[in-house]
Write an enzyme that holds these catalytic residues in place. Sequence first.
Site, short mmCIF file in Angstrom:
data_model
loop_
_atom_site.label_atom_id
_atom_site.label_comp_id
_atom_site.label_asym_id
_atom_site.label_seq_id
_atom_site.Cartn_x
_atom_site.Cartn_y
_atom_site.Cartn_z
N ASN A 1 41.21 34.60 39.62
CA ASN A 1 40.12 35.56 39.73
C ASN A 1 40.69 36.93 39.39
O ASN A 1 41.53 37.44 40.13
CB ASN A 1 39.52 35.58 41.13
CG ASN A 1 38.83 34.29 41.49
OD1 ASN A 1 38.18 33.67 40.65
ND2 ASN A 1 38.96 33.86 42.73
N HIS B 1 47.83 37.84 39.49
CA HIS B 1 48.23 36.57 40.09
C HIS B 1 47.12 35.54 39.91
O HIS B 1 45.98 35.88 39.62
CB HIS B 1 48.53 36.75 41.58
CG HIS B 1 47.31 37.03 42.42
ND1 HIS B 1 46.70 38.26 42.45
CD2 HIS B 1 46.57 36.23 43.25
CE1 HIS B 1 45.66 38.24 43.26
NE2 HIS B 1 45.56 37.00 43.76
N HIS C 1 47.55 43.00 42.15
CA HIS C 1 48.75 42.50 41.48
C HIS C 1 48.37 41.24 40.70
O HIS C 1 47.81 40.30 41.26
CB HIS C 1 49.84 42.15 42.51
CG HIS C 1 51.17 41.88 41.90
ND1 HIS C 1 52.25 42.73 42.04
CD2 HIS C 1 51.62 40.86 41.12
CE1 HIS C 1 53.29 42.24 41.40
NE2 HIS C 1 52.92 41.09 40.82
N CYS D 1 54.09 42.40 45.50
CA CYS D 1 55.21 42.95 44.73
C CYS D 1 56.56 42.45 45.28
O CYS D 1 56.67 42.13 46.47
CB CYS D 1 55.17 44.48 44.79
SG CYS D 1 54.05 45.23 43.58
N CYS E 1 51.74 46.88 48.21
CA CYS E 1 51.19 45.62 47.69
C CYS E 1 51.86 44.42 48.37
O CYS E 1 53.09 44.35 48.44
CB CYS E 1 51.38 45.55 46.18
SG CYS E 1 50.96 43.95 45.46
N HIS F 1 53.50 45.07 38.73
CA HIS F 1 52.21 45.21 39.40
C HIS F 1 51.10 45.57 38.42
O HIS F 1 49.92 45.36 38.72
CB HIS F 1 52.34 46.30 40.48
CG HIS F 1 51.12 46.50 41.31
ND1 HIS F 1 50.78 45.65 42.35
CD2 HIS F 1 50.15 47.45 41.28
CE1 HIS F 1 49.67 46.08 42.93
NE2 HIS F 1 49.26 47.17 42.29
N SER G 1 41.06 40.10 45.64
CA SER G 1 41.36 40.94 46.80
C SER G 1 42.68 41.69 46.67
O SER G 1 43.00 42.53 47.52
CB SER G 1 41.38 40.08 48.08
OG SER G 1 42.39 39.07 47.97
N GLN H 1 45.98 31.29 41.41
CA GLN H 1 46.06 30.44 42.58
C GLN H 1 46.09 28.97 42.18
O GLN H 1 45.66 28.61 41.08
CB GLN H 1 44.87 30.69 43.51
CG GLN H 1 44.80 32.13 44.04
CD GLN H 1 43.73 32.31 45.08
OE1 GLN H 1 43.73 31.64 46.12
NE2 GLN H 1 42.81 33.23 44.83
N ARG I 1 15.64 39.25 25.50
CA ARG I 1 15.83 40.10 26.68
C ARG I 1 17.06 41.02 26.57
O ARG I 1 17.21 41.94 27.36
CB ARG I 1 15.99 39.22 27.93
CG ARG I 1 14.66 38.82 28.54
CD ARG I 1 14.85 37.81 29.65
NE ARG I 1 15.81 38.25 30.66
CZ ARG I 1 15.50 38.96 31.75
NH1 ARG I 1 14.26 39.33 31.95
NH2 ARG I 1 16.44 39.27 32.63
N ALA I 2 17.92 40.76 25.59
CA ALA I 2 19.10 41.62 25.43
C ALA I 2 18.71 43.04 25.06
O ALA I 2 19.52 43.97 25.17
CB ALA I 2 20.01 41.04 24.35
N LYS J 1 26.63 40.67 34.79
CA LYS J 1 25.57 39.67 34.87
C LYS J 1 25.43 39.21 36.32
O LYS J 1 26.43 38.89 36.97
CB LYS J 1 25.90 38.48 33.96
CG LYS J 1 25.13 37.22 34.24
CD LYS J 1 23.68 37.31 33.80
CE LYS J 1 22.98 35.96 34.00
NZ LYS J 1 21.55 36.01 33.63
N PHE J 2 24.22 39.18 36.83
CA PHE J 2 23.96 38.67 38.17
C PHE J 2 23.33 37.29 38.07
O PHE J 2 22.39 37.09 37.30
CB PHE J 2 23.03 39.60 38.94
CG PHE J 2 23.67 40.91 39.33
CD1 PHE J 2 24.33 41.05 40.53
CD2 PHE J 2 23.61 42.01 38.48
CE1 PHE J 2 24.93 42.25 40.90
CE2 PHE J 2 24.20 43.21 38.83
CZ PHE J 2 24.85 43.33 40.05
#
Length: 355
Positions: free
Chosen positions: A153, A166, A164, A55, A52, A115, A161, A168, A28-29, A316-317
């Site tokens: 992320n 980062h 900058h 910052c 930001c 940043h 969101s 978590q 499929r590629a 990719k979904f």
Amino acid sequence: MSEFDVTEHPHRRFNLLTGEWVLVSPHRAKRPWQGQVEDAGEDNTPSYDPSCFLCPTNTRISGDVNPDYDSPFVFTNDFAALHQQTPDAQRDDEGLFVLSSVEGTSRVICYSPNHSLTMPELSQPQIQGIIQTWIAQYQDLSTTYQWVQVFENKGAINGCSNPHPHGQIWASSSVPTLPARADKAQAEYLQHHDKNLLLTYAQREMADGERTVVENADWIVVVPYWASWPFETLVLPKFAVTRMEELSDSQQLSLADIMQQITIRYDNLFQCAFPYSMGWHSAPYTSQYEALEGRQHWQLHCHFYPPLLRSATIKKFMVGYEMMAETQRDMTPEQAAERLRQQASIHYKTANTNN
């Protein structure tokens, strides 16, 4: 009928850590793409953004003012997903409506005051500073919570969101679903084979080399045999270690090197700030794992799940068949590893500047 060819014929691969299967459809590629195209973003991000929230010296939405930090800066998330004080609640209505309250906390770690610099553009000492901050957070939060999740992320395409750079750290009073599965899988493998699952797997990948992207004396990065995402990778130590706090200074330094190497290759693949979700899994901080001998089945490891498929603008979904049946991928993990392995070890921005 022709002989089976892993690069051409559909097949399924088993994920040892989750107990799930992945459908691989390499043919499929070759299909044309007329679907959604994303914004690749821009490379001219300023080193400081007065608007930001992350910052140095800026005021966050909570009204708190960030210090003029020059090393990794950690604070409690202004919109934490977990709360330190949650009323206790346990409900089970005939096994149909089951609920359990959870306590925890959510923290943000700004990688540097700059940043514009994502992890692959930081120096190895700066990345080592991030690793040392992760370790300090593990040590702090593990005294209260059973699970500490370090993750990042990266990129708006991946749900970040704030641009900058980062990560978590979320800590919870219970072990979440996916690490609980990994815990069970590793324990069962040790029981049945008298070996550590991921250390044995790393040794097999080192000997094979087909799915290896990069390695150094202490660490190896592979596209796992069971990879779901197109350019998914797994960071594995070559030595037995259950938690990040157990790493020596030299192992932390070599980890900084390997994190820099894999993220540079990601950026170089499509000449962009390559988006991903990255996260660490280590032995939970439950009472039965307090002693080292009680958690010998565990092996510290890190997952990278990048969404990009064909370019900086095509992702990719995970929809349709993936949501209703099982995960499916187009290129084989071996093909993905080869593409990443071929990337230069020098970041494309640096290489372009030198040219």
